[in-house]
Every structure is written in C-alpha cells, then in structure tokens.
Design an enzyme around this catalytic site. Structure first.
Site, PDB file in Angstrom:
ATOM      1  N   GLY A   1      11.574   0.207   2.245  1.00  0.00           N
ATOM      2  CA  GLY A   1      11.345  -1.083   1.612  1.00  0.00           C
ATOM      3  C   GLY A   1      11.297  -2.201   2.622  1.00  0.00           C
ATOM      4  O   GLY A   1      11.596  -2.027   3.806  1.00  0.00           O
TER       5      GLY A   1
ATOM      6  N   VAL B   1      13.330  -1.317   6.247  1.00  0.00           N
ATOM      7  CA  VAL B   1      14.275  -0.196   6.278  1.00  0.00           C
ATOM      8  C   VAL B   1      13.488   1.109   6.214  1.00  0.00           C
ATOM      9  O   VAL B   1      12.591   1.260   5.381  1.00  0.00           O
ATOM     10  CB  VAL B   1      15.275  -0.262   5.106  1.00  0.00           C
ATOM     11  CG1 VAL B   1      16.221   0.931   5.151  1.00  0.00           C
ATOM     12  CG2 VAL B   1      16.067  -1.549   5.162  1.00  0.00           C
TER      13      VAL B   1
ATOM     14  N   LYS C   1      17.573  -0.008   9.672  1.00  0.00           N
ATOM     15  CA  LYS C   1      17.089  -1.336   9.318  1.00  0.00           C
ATOM     16  C   LYS C   1      16.672  -2.074  10.589  1.00  0.00           C
ATOM     17  O   LYS C   1      17.476  -2.278  11.499  1.00  0.00           O
ATOM     18  CB  LYS C   1      18.182  -2.112   8.593  1.00  0.00           C
ATOM     19  CG  LYS C   1      17.701  -3.439   8.017  1.00  0.00           C
ATOM     20  CD  LYS C   1      18.723  -3.974   7.030  1.00  0.00           C
ATOM     21  CE  LYS C   1      18.114  -5.077   6.187  1.00  0.00           C
ATOM     22  NZ  LYS C   1      19.015  -5.524   5.123  1.00  0.00           N
TER      23      LYS C   1
ATOM     24  N   ASP D   1      27.037 -11.246   0.426  1.00  0.00           N
ATOM     25  CA  ASP D   1      25.786 -10.939  -0.275  1.00  0.00           C
ATOM     26  C   ASP D   1      25.992  -9.822  -1.292  1.00  0.00           C
ATOM     27  O   ASP D   1      25.221  -8.861  -1.340  1.00  0.00           O
ATOM     28  CB  ASP D   1      24.695 -10.563   0.727  1.00  0.00           C
ATOM     29  CG  ASP D   1      23.286 -10.870   0.194  1.00  0.00           C
ATOM     30  OD1 ASP D   1      23.186 -11.626  -0.799  1.00  0.00           O
ATOM     31  OD2 ASP D   1      22.308 -10.360   0.762  1.00  0.00           O
TER      32      ASP D   1
END
Length: 680
Positions: free
Chosen positions: A354, A361, A376, A472
C-alpha cells in the site's frame, strides 16, 4: 556387545516404585524414548531440537511415563514432595548475535505436554487465562532471552524459577560463580555455545537450587539461584518431567544435547564427550570447488578481471547505503539494504502492500531466515535529528507485548529510511469494518481487539522503561495476526520520554479526527492525547464508521457528535454497526460506546487513563455514570474544533490525512499514511 555397551552408556533408565527412585540419562537423543509435540524433533546426530527455526511456534519434549513425586502412603494433596535432581546441556542459536526468540524451560507438569499453552512470551507453558492459576500444578526453571515487562522480567538474559506462573518467584541474570567465590561471570544464553544447568530440590530442607555454567567448566559450588520453597502443595502424586520452548518473531532454534534426571539422589553426570555437537554458527567451510578454482581466478585474463570489477562497482552502487560510526552501536537492529532488496524482489509493485502520504510498504521474505516482513520506505526531511530518530526507532524495537507489531529494525540509504516490521497476514482492522469487507469481524472478535489495544497502550504508557506516546492510534494502524488478535503497529510517529518528566513540544502530527484539541493548541503529545485517539478508535470499531465522514449528513458527519446525540436521547444502541446484524452483547457494546465518549472529552484531566480504561473493559472497575459527570456536547467539543479546522491554520500543520489505501502492513493493504516529520 559393542553396540549394546554404547547404547547402555548413552541411554540409562531404572525405575523402582518401592524406594521411589527414578533415573533417566540421555547422553544425546539418538535412541531416546520421549514424547514430542509442537515443532520438537530429534536431529539425525542426536540433538533434541525443541524449535525448528520457524516463528511463533512451540515445542515440548517429555519423558513418556509419569514419575512418583510423593509417597504412595500419602494423599496427593497432603503428601510431602520427594527430593529430585536433574542436569541438562542446552544451546540456543539465533539468526542475530544479540537478539533471540524466547527460551527454554525445564518443567514438572501433571500432564504430558501443556494443552492450551501459547508460543512467544508464554514459552509454551501457559496462556493469558491460565498464567498464575494455582490449578496449573506446574514448576519450571526458565532460561529466558526476552525481557517481558508484563511478567516483571529483570532483563533479556535471565534464569528464573516459576511456580504456576511466568512471573518468576526468583530470578537472576545468566551467570556463574567462579572457584567457590562471590566473583561471578556473565553468560549469554544466545551465544550459540552449549551450557549446562543443574537443578536440585531438597525435600527435607524444602529448598531448590539452580546452577548454570559453560559446558567446559566444572559445576560451580555456589548456585546461581537458591529458593526456600515447599513444592508439596504444587506437585501432584505423579508428575511428568521434560522441556518446553517457544519462538516469537525471530528465527531461533533451541536445542538440548543431553539430560539426566533422578529422584531421591543426585542425577547421573553427563558424558560431555558423547554429546552431539550444535550446528555451526557462521560461514561454512570453503568448498573444494573454490579451493581448486582459486588458481584459475588468479590467472584469469585482465578483461575478465576488469569486467568483474566493473560489475562489483555497479553492484555496490546499486546496494549502497549510508552507515555512520554512531550506528555501530545498533548492531543487529540495522538491516542490509541488499537483504531488503532481495526480500522484496527489488521493491516491485507486485510486492507493494500500500501507499500513504509518507511512503510505501512492501511485503518481503528475508533470504536467509525466511521470515516474512513488511518494509516501509519513508523519507526524512532533515539530516539534523536523524541520529536521535534512529535511536528512538531502535528503542521502540525493544518493546515486547503480545498486542504489538514488532519493529525489527531499520536501514538507511540515499535519504531514505526503511523500517522493517513483522508481517501480519490478516492486514489492518479497518478493512474488516469499513465499506464492503470480504469478511466482517464478529462482535466478540472486535471486543477482543479493543481490549488488546487497551492493554498495549497501558504497557506503552506505564509498564515499559520509558513512556511511549504512539500519536496515531486508529483502526488502520491496528493490524490482525493469523488468529485475528489486534496488534498496534506503525510507530513512526511515536515519542519517548522518561517517566516523571514532561513531553516536549513538537509539530502536530497525527490523523484528523483522532487529534486531541489540546494537542493542536500546544503541540504536546501526551498519554492523554493517546487516550483521546483511543476514544475515537472505540467508536469507529463499534459503529463501523470513520471519525469524520464527509459524505454523511451534517448532523452525522462527526462520529462522536452522533454517538453523543443518540446517548442523550436514550438510543445509544442504534449506532452499532449494522453489519453485525444484531449479533452482539448489548452490555459490552454500551460499555465501549460510553468509554469512547469519556475518552473523547475535550478536557484532558477529565479523560480516564489507559490503566482505568483497561480496568473498565475487564470489568475490574465499574464505568462512571455519564449523567453524573455532566457530559455534554460542549464538553466533548469535537465538532466545533474539527469543523473550524481551515479557519485556525490547521492546514499549515504537519497533519497526515487519511489515504484511500490506508490498510496497514499486509496483502491487499497499505501503510498508515503518516510516519515521519522534520519536527521530530
């Protein structure tokens, strides 16, 4: 006769119930009669291999017959436990020199094997419900290579005595005393070298001693551990003896080379010269082909040499990476770019999981260990602070919790930073609750994920050696393992600070809809701002909706406003995700929704801590009555702040916006959109 003599020397067994003695000796396991389960196997050269290098697995090896531990004349509940003695030689080999995947436990168990036990930090002994239960009747001596704060481990290289629990009754760093003195020398359990353990329980003195030493050292006179304990109430009349081991996220193999056990007397000494050898560590011997071919290479033509040099230069340039002196401190936490390039097949689009606002990633398989990883690729906007940032990444890599996605390490190359995570096969939580998922999570699965995330945040905020603020928390950053357990991932925005100190002001980073009001004003990320995001997360998991839905009607655009409105009208249950089709526990749903509203309070001091939130979810504490707290829409103060975002300069802040591909680290999914900002 010669074969028979060797067999009798290598494997000895005598059992006489009358005087309650049992003698078991295995100088290697070439012809051993043991009961194996899990991934445990015997190797061709006679090693007992408890784990086979695969991750998240367990292995057990028990002597197949039960052994009498109490006098036959006494009942199993009131009898006195007899003395026993055992010694064994073990070795732990990891793919890294300073990191390993858990350890080995010598076990006394009422059953052959340990049904219901889990791998990883549970060492194949217990699970989250059985750990600490007096009904286990288990005594163990653990050789543990992981620091687990949830079990109050002293370090990541220790020996402990366990009674019905992985919270060791007593433990000490792996070491041994020299020459009958108080001078001791440290040992590394994951050195890949064989070591010997002696365990002796004196039934008269009610004392257990544990001694550790390298295989080439005589038994030290002073034990490493000495515990005054009566195991009579713990053990049953007959017990099984053997070993348990487990792996976590790293490729690790656990071996037993030899084992001796005796009741009411000293265990027979092992014959070191007869024990099988551990596998070699490091490069293999140079093959004959290279030995013979070397002269040919030396006399090769200049053109071939020149071509070879040109190829090497190009290859080095292709796989070049930045490496500064200070990074040598981080050793195995740093991955080679070449290994990551091969693992991801050159970072091809076929391996892409994605894309988010700060990077991509990729799925990969490390070429040597065959561990599945998620890589990542992100960019760091400033070289200033890179050293501090990498130090934080490495520190976060030491976090250990069953509801965390392990951050395995990093690599730096040409302005890029590559973060290497453990791969989660079921991807991120949001793809199971939003839009039209292929598979809808049941309420019991969602509730388990919620409690797992709460337990993880409590660990980050209070149980680790530093305070970790994730910054997050959201459904797309909660990943699901093979058993659909929730694991918090994406620590690229995380901040660390010492307990008892105040966090520093930074740029505002995070995702709109999860940002606490005071964070946008002060720039300080605190435990309370994580709680606010956790509140938004609770509501989205129950309702199956994002915190801000621009396609919804004005009154339903802000999720917390909508939930509060339904609560104030006594219609709270109507906000539940319709995809659940009414199949849920109303009391649990109401608890989670009310807790989400409490965590979404605009005033930080009025929000619960993660400790309290976890206690509410576990039913340890009753949830406060929202009416008595005078909770109001103004108190939540969510909609007004978020709707006025464009008028408060919000667009100038370093905020990450949701990506249409924000799906986590897995197949058919993508990275969380935010990772790094110069303000770090």
């Amino acid at each position: 006769m010669h074969f028979m003599l060797i067999f009798l020397l290598s494997v000895g067994l005598a059992v006489a119930d009358g005087n309650q003695t049992a003698n078991i000796t295995f100088n290697g396991f070439q012809s051993a009669n043991l009961s194996l389960d899990g991934v445990a196997v015997f190797t061709s050269n006679g090693l007992l291999k408890l784990t086979n290098g695969t991750t998240q697995e367990k292995g057990h090896a028990f002597y197949p017959n039960p052994i009498t531990f109490k006098n036959n004349s006494s009942s199993s509940s009131n009898g006195t436990a007899s003395s026993f003695s055992t010694t064994f030689v073990f070795g732990i080999i990891s793919q890294y020199s300073t990191l390993s995947g858990h350890g080995i436990v010598f076990v006394l168990s009422p059953t052959r094997g340990l049904p219901g036990s889990l791998p990883s930090q549970w060492l194949g002994l217990f699970n989250d419900t059985s750990n600490g239960n007096s009904s286990n009747h288990v005594v163990g001596v653990e050789l543990d290579t992981i620091l687990d704060r949830e079990f109050n481990d002293i370090n990541n290289n220790h020996v402990g005595i366990d009674i019905n629990s992985l919270h060791s009754t007593v433990s000490a760093p792996a070491s041994y005393f020299v020459n009958n003195s108080t001078d001791y020398r440290n040992l590394s359990l994951i050195s890949g070298k064989p070591m010997q353990v002696w365990i002796d329980y004196n039934g008269d003195e009610k004392r257990m001693n544990v001694t550790l030493a390298p295989i080439n050292i005589d038994r030290p006179k002073i034990p490493l551990l000495s515990l005054s304990v009566d195991i009579s109430p713990i053990v049953k009349e007959t017990m099984y003896v053997g070993f348990s081991s487990s792996t976590g996220s790293l490729d690790t193999s656990h071996y037993v080379l030899g084992w001796s056990f005796a009741m009411n007397g000293p265990a027979q000494e092992l014959s070191v010269s007869q024990l099988p050898k551990l596998p070699r560590i490091g490069p293999k011997h140079v093959s004959k082909f290279l030995t013979i071919g070397l002269p040919v290479i030396v006399v090769a033509t200049v053109s071939v040499v020149a071509s070879g040099l040109l190829y090497v230069v190009r290859r080095k340039r292709k796989f070049s990476e930045e490496l500064e002196d200070w990074e040598s401190d981080y050793g195995p936490h740093r991955f080679r770019y070449k290994d990551l390039y091969i693992a991801t097949k050159g970072f091809t689009d076929k391996q892409l999981l994605g894309t988010g606002g700060f990077g991509r990633v990729y799925r990969g398989i490390l070429p040597t260990s065959k561990i599945e990883i998620a890589v990542k690729k992100v960019s760091h906007e400033s070289r200033q602070g890179m050293r501090e940032f990498v130090a934080e990444i490495v520190s976060i890599g030491r976090l250990r919790h069953r509801n965390l996605v392990p951050l395995l390490g990093y690599c730096r190359r040409k302005g890029e930073l590559l973060l290497v995570y453990d791969y989660m096969p079921n991807g991120s939580l949001d793809k199971f609750i939003y839009d039209q998922p292929k598979c809808t999570l049941s309420w019991s699965q969602r509730f388990r994920v919620i409690k797992g995330v709460a337990s993880c945040l409590f660990y980050l905020h209070e149980e680790w050696e530093q305070v970790v603020i994730h910054r997050d928390i959201k459904a797309s950053n909660v990943l699901l393992d093979a058993d659909f357990n929730g694991r918090v991932g994406d620590f690229g925005l995380a901040r660390l600070y010492d307990h008892g100190t105040d966090p520093q002001t930074t740029h505002v980073v995070g995702t709109l809809g999860y940002l606490a009001p005071e964070h946008t004003r002060t720039g300080k990320a605190t435990r309370s701002t994580d709680v606010f995001a956790f509140g938004a997360f609770l509501l989205e998991v129950v309702c199956g909706r994002r915190p801000i839905d621009l396609k919804a009607s004005p009154e339903d655009m802000i999720l917390v406003d909508m939930v509060f409105s339904h609560w104030s009208r006594g219609e709270l249950i109507q906000v539940v995700d319709p995809k659940l089709d009414g199949d849920y526990d109303p009391d649990q749903v109401e608890l989670v929704l009310k807790l989400g509203l409490l965590c979404s309070n605009a005033e930080p001091e009025d929000r619960p801590t993660m400790r309290q939130s976890l206690q509410y979810l576990e039913g340890v504490l009753p949830l406060p009555d929202l009416s008595s707290l005078s909770l109001s829409s103004g108190g939540l103060a969510f909609a007004n702040r978020e709707r006025s975002v464009s008028h408060e300069g919000f667009s100038d802040l370093a905020i990450s916006y949701p990506s249409s591909l924000d799906k986590g680290f897995s197949h058919s999914s993508s990275a969380a959109e935010s990772i790094i900002h110069v303000g770090r």
